[in-house]
Design a protein around this motif. Structure first.
Motif, mmCIF file in Angstrom:
data_model
loop_
_atom_site.group_PDB
_atom_site.id
_atom_site.type_symbol
_atom_site.label_atom_id
_atom_site.label_comp_id
_atom_site.label_asym_id
_atom_site.label_seq_id
_atom_site.Cartn_x
_atom_site.Cartn_y
_atom_site.Cartn_z
ATOM 1 N N ARG A 284 38.708 51.278 68.906
ATOM 2 C CA ARG A 284 37.344 51.298 69.431
ATOM 3 C C ARG A 284 36.414 50.298 68.750
ATOM 4 N NH1 ARG A 284 36.207 57.805 70.315
ATOM 5 N NH2 ARG A 284 38.031 58.199 71.662
ATOM 6 N N GLY A 285 36.963 49.451 67.898
ATOM 7 C CA GLY A 285 36.161 48.405 67.285
ATOM 8 C C GLY A 285 35.571 48.752 65.942
ATOM 9 N N ARG A 286 35.710 50.029 65.528
ATOM 10 C CA ARG A 286 35.174 50.425 64.221
ATOM 11 C C ARG A 286 36.211 50.195 63.130
ATOM 12 N NH1 ARG A 286 32.927 54.711 67.457
ATOM 13 N NH2 ARG A 286 34.703 56.072 66.935
ATOM 14 N N SER A 287 35.744 50.152 61.887
ATOM 15 C CA SER A 287 36.641 49.919 60.758
ATOM 16 C C SER A 287 37.700 51.005 60.683
ATOM 17 C CB SER A 287 35.845 49.904 59.456
ATOM 18 O OG SER A 287 34.899 48.855 59.448
ATOM 19 N N GLU B 178 37.043 47.918 49.774
ATOM 20 C CA GLU B 178 36.489 46.597 50.063
ATOM 21 C C GLU B 178 37.029 46.064 51.379
ATOM 22 O OE1 GLU B 178 36.152 45.395 45.295
ATOM 23 O OE2 GLU B 178 37.839 44.692 46.513
ATOM 24 N N LEU B 179 38.306 46.317 51.635
ATOM 25 C CA LEU B 179 38.923 45.873 52.877
ATOM 26 C C LEU B 179 38.281 46.566 54.076
ATOM 27 C CD1 LEU B 179 41.501 44.132 53.756
ATOM 28 C CD2 LEU B 179 42.579 46.356 54.082
ATOM 29 N N ILE B 180 38.043 47.875 53.943
ATOM 30 C CA ILE B 180 37.441 48.647 55.033
ATOM 31 C C ILE B 180 36.046 48.122 55.372
ATOM 32 C CG2 ILE B 180 36.499 50.936 55.604
ATOM 33 C CD1 ILE B 180 38.834 52.132 53.983
ATOM 34 N N THR C 137 37.942 37.896 68.165
ATOM 35 C CA THR C 137 36.716 37.829 68.964
ATOM 36 C C THR C 137 36.890 38.462 70.349
ATOM 37 O OG1 THR C 137 37.337 35.611 69.731
ATOM 38 C CG2 THR C 137 35.907 35.753 67.792
ATOM 39 N N GLN C 138 38.143 38.701 70.759
ATOM 40 C CA GLN C 138 38.393 39.310 72.064
ATOM 41 C C GLN C 138 38.291 40.833 72.021
ATOM 42 O OE1 GLN C 138 42.201 37.873 73.456
ATOM 43 N NE2 GLN C 138 41.819 35.812 72.635
ATOM 44 N N HIS C 139 38.029 41.379 70.836
ATOM 45 C CA HIS C 139 37.948 42.831 70.673
ATOM 46 C C HIS C 139 36.531 43.222 70.231
ATOM 47 C CE1 HIS C 139 42.359 43.380 70.974
ATOM 48 N NE2 HIS C 139 42.377 42.159 70.455
ATOM 49 N N PRO C 140 36.091 44.441 70.547
ATOM 50 C CA PRO C 140 34.702 44.853 70.245
ATOM 51 C C PRO C 140 34.479 45.101 68.761
ATOM 52 C CG PRO C 140 35.950 46.696 71.128
ATOM 53 C CD PRO C 140 36.842 45.494 71.256
ATOM 54 N N GLY C 141 33.189 45.171 68.387
ATOM 55 C CA GLY C 141 32.824 45.515 67.022
ATOM 56 C C GLY C 141 32.782 44.311 66.099
ATOM 57 N N THR C 142 32.307 44.546 64.864
ATOM 58 C CA THR C 142 32.212 43.469 63.871
ATOM 59 C C THR C 142 33.156 43.669 62.692
ATOM 60 O OG1 THR C 142 30.409 44.631 62.725
ATOM 61 C CG2 THR C 142 29.790 43.047 64.446
ATOM 62 N N ALA C 143 33.834 44.828 62.621
ATOM 63 C CA ALA C 143 34.765 45.067 61.524
ATOM 64 C C ALA C 143 35.871 44.024 61.564
ATOM 65 C CB ALA C 143 35.359 46.465 61.623
ATOM 66 N N LEU C 144 36.255 43.525 60.395
ATOM 67 C CA LEU C 144 37.289 42.491 60.360
ATOM 68 C C LEU C 144 38.630 43.043 60.827
ATOM 69 C CD1 LEU C 144 38.055 39.598 59.638
ATOM 70 C CD2 LEU C 144 38.498 40.363 57.289
ATOM 71 N N PHE C 145 38.944 44.273 60.402
ATOM 72 C CA PHE C 145 40.200 44.905 60.817
ATOM 73 C C PHE C 145 39.860 46.221 61.518
ATOM 74 C CE2 PHE C 145 41.380 42.399 57.011
ATOM 75 C CZ PHE C 145 42.233 41.495 57.637
ATOM 76 N N PRO C 146 39.622 46.155 62.821
ATOM 77 C CA PRO C 146 39.133 47.337 63.544
ATOM 78 C C PRO C 146 40.255 48.209 64.095
ATOM 79 C CG PRO C 146 39.126 45.460 65.005
ATOM 80 C CD PRO C 146 39.652 44.963 63.679
ATOM 81 N N GLY C 147 39.859 49.431 64.453
ATOM 82 C CA GLY C 147 40.739 50.308 65.207
ATOM 83 C C GLY C 147 40.594 50.005 66.681
ATOM 84 N N ILE D 66 44.736 53.213 57.242
ATOM 85 C CA ILE D 66 45.329 52.041 56.589
ATOM 86 C C ILE D 66 46.569 52.444 55.802
ATOM 87 C CG2 ILE D 66 44.947 50.311 54.791
ATOM 88 C CD1 ILE D 66 42.068 50.101 55.737
ATOM 89 N N GLU D 67 46.467 53.538 55.039
ATOM 90 C CA GLU D 67 47.629 54.001 54.267
ATOM 91 C C GLU D 67 48.768 54.406 55.208
ATOM 92 O OE1 GLU D 67 48.149 53.633 51.250
ATOM 93 O OE2 GLU D 67 46.311 53.817 50.063
ATOM 94 N N SER D 68 48.423 54.972 56.356
ATOM 95 C CA SER D 68 49.440 55.361 57.333
ATOM 96 C C SER D 68 50.156 54.141 57.898
ATOM 97 C CB SER D 68 48.789 56.166 58.463
ATOM 98 O OG SER D 68 49.731 56.471 59.466
#
Length: 329
Positions: A221-224, A162-164, A209-219, A230-232
């Protein structure tokens, strides 16, 4: 003549998605089960995978497969039960349209899962939670992201899947802030946020908002973030938290441990178990009962209610100089 491949195709392309709305993780588990089972049936029967027929799937084949999982693959009882669930799900799907195989399919549906020990629920104490939340180095964006991710999970009990899946639009910071997520079975769930978490999420979203993508917690490159990522990150912060809170090293901590911590915090606060089930997105309260079994404080309170009036409250402690007292007997 009915080929197993034909039923599997219908099962995975229509039934699990449209009729059952199973989660992506469940579908992947079912898929992996059938990949292993098809290879097993092809090997034991000497028939090519594409040529396997429905009649090859009978009680003897399934019980043999479960034994193979136990003996050759060293799978635990819980894993074998998950595999059996995937097999029984397809048998139930095939039964109405293939009555000529009804008896074989019913026999498969009658196979009982193995008994498994009740798992011990691991959760963090208040001191351990504080140490974990203080572990990320918040002088960097990554640290602030991780700290917000940890704090949100402890407050809401979100599953890692759900977080991802969360996007910026899933956070409502209106008059009554909440998180909107899609849980198991594609069920929507709304979880309110405390004042403290709401303030932290507002600051985080301003920077997000200063980072790309729409994922709430992105890497980067802006993707989830992935499950492994996350476990790491959690493992890194647990190691840092152990420096100030050594007790945390005695526990095997995964992201799901944070979800257990949320449940235990709610239980210790006096929240009814049915409300906790709704909070966590459990379909049945029996799933949530595991927290009652794990909670010693609730058991102590129940024991205290049975105390006779003449007995002083509290936990028994032996008299001082117990050896001298024993000598006097």
């Amino acid at each position: 003549m009915t080929y197993l491949a034909t039923i599997l195709q219908s099962f995975f392309t229509d039934y699990v998605h449209t009729q059952r709305s199973l989660s992506a993780n469940t579908i992947a588990s079912y898929r992996d089960t059938w990949k292993i089972l098809i290879k097993y049936l092809a090997s034991t029967s000497g028939t090519a995978a594409d040529e396997l027929r429905l009649e090859a799937l009978d009680r003897a084949a399934v019980t043999g497969f479960l034994a193979y999982l136990r003996d050759d693959r060293a799978n635990a009882a819980a894993t074998r039960n998950h595999r059996l669930t995937a097999i029984r799900s397809l048998a139930a799907f095939a039964l109405p349209d293939h009555l000529e195989h009804a008896e074989c399919l019913r026999q498969i549906l009658a196979i009982k899962p193995s008994k498994t020990p009740t798992p011990t629920v691991a959760y963090l104490s208040d001191d351990e939670v504080l140490a974990l939340l203080a572990a990320p180095v918040t002088t960097s964006w990554i640290g602030r992201r991780d700290q917000a991710m940890l704090a949100l999970t402890v407050a809401t009990g979100l599953r890692i899947s759900e977080l991802i899946a969360l996007t910026i639009g899933d956070v409502d910071m209106g008059a009554s802030p909440f998180i909107n997520c899609v849980g198991k079975g594609r069920k929507h769930r709304v979880t309110p946020l405390t004042v403290e978490i709401s303030q932290q999420m507002r600051h985080y979203l301003d920077e997000r908002t200063q980072h790309p993508g729409t994922a709430l917690f992105p890497g980067r490159r802006g993707r989830s973030l992935s499950r492994d990522a996350i476990e790491s990150r959690l493992a890194v912060h647990v190691a840092s938290a152990a420096l100030s809170c050594p007790s945390i090293t005695s526990k095997q901590i995964t992201w799901h441990t944070l979800r257990h911590t949320t449940a235990m915090n709610l239980l210790h606060s006096g929240v009814d178990i049915t409300v906790i089930a709704l909070w966590l997105g459990h379909e049945q309260t029996s799933t949530t009962d595991v927290y009652l079994h794990a909670d010693m404080e609730t058991k102590k309170q129940a024991l205290e209610q049975t105390r006779s009036p003449e007995i002083e409250p509290g936990v028994y402690a032996p008299a001082p100089r117990v050896l001298a007292w024993l000598d006097s007997l």
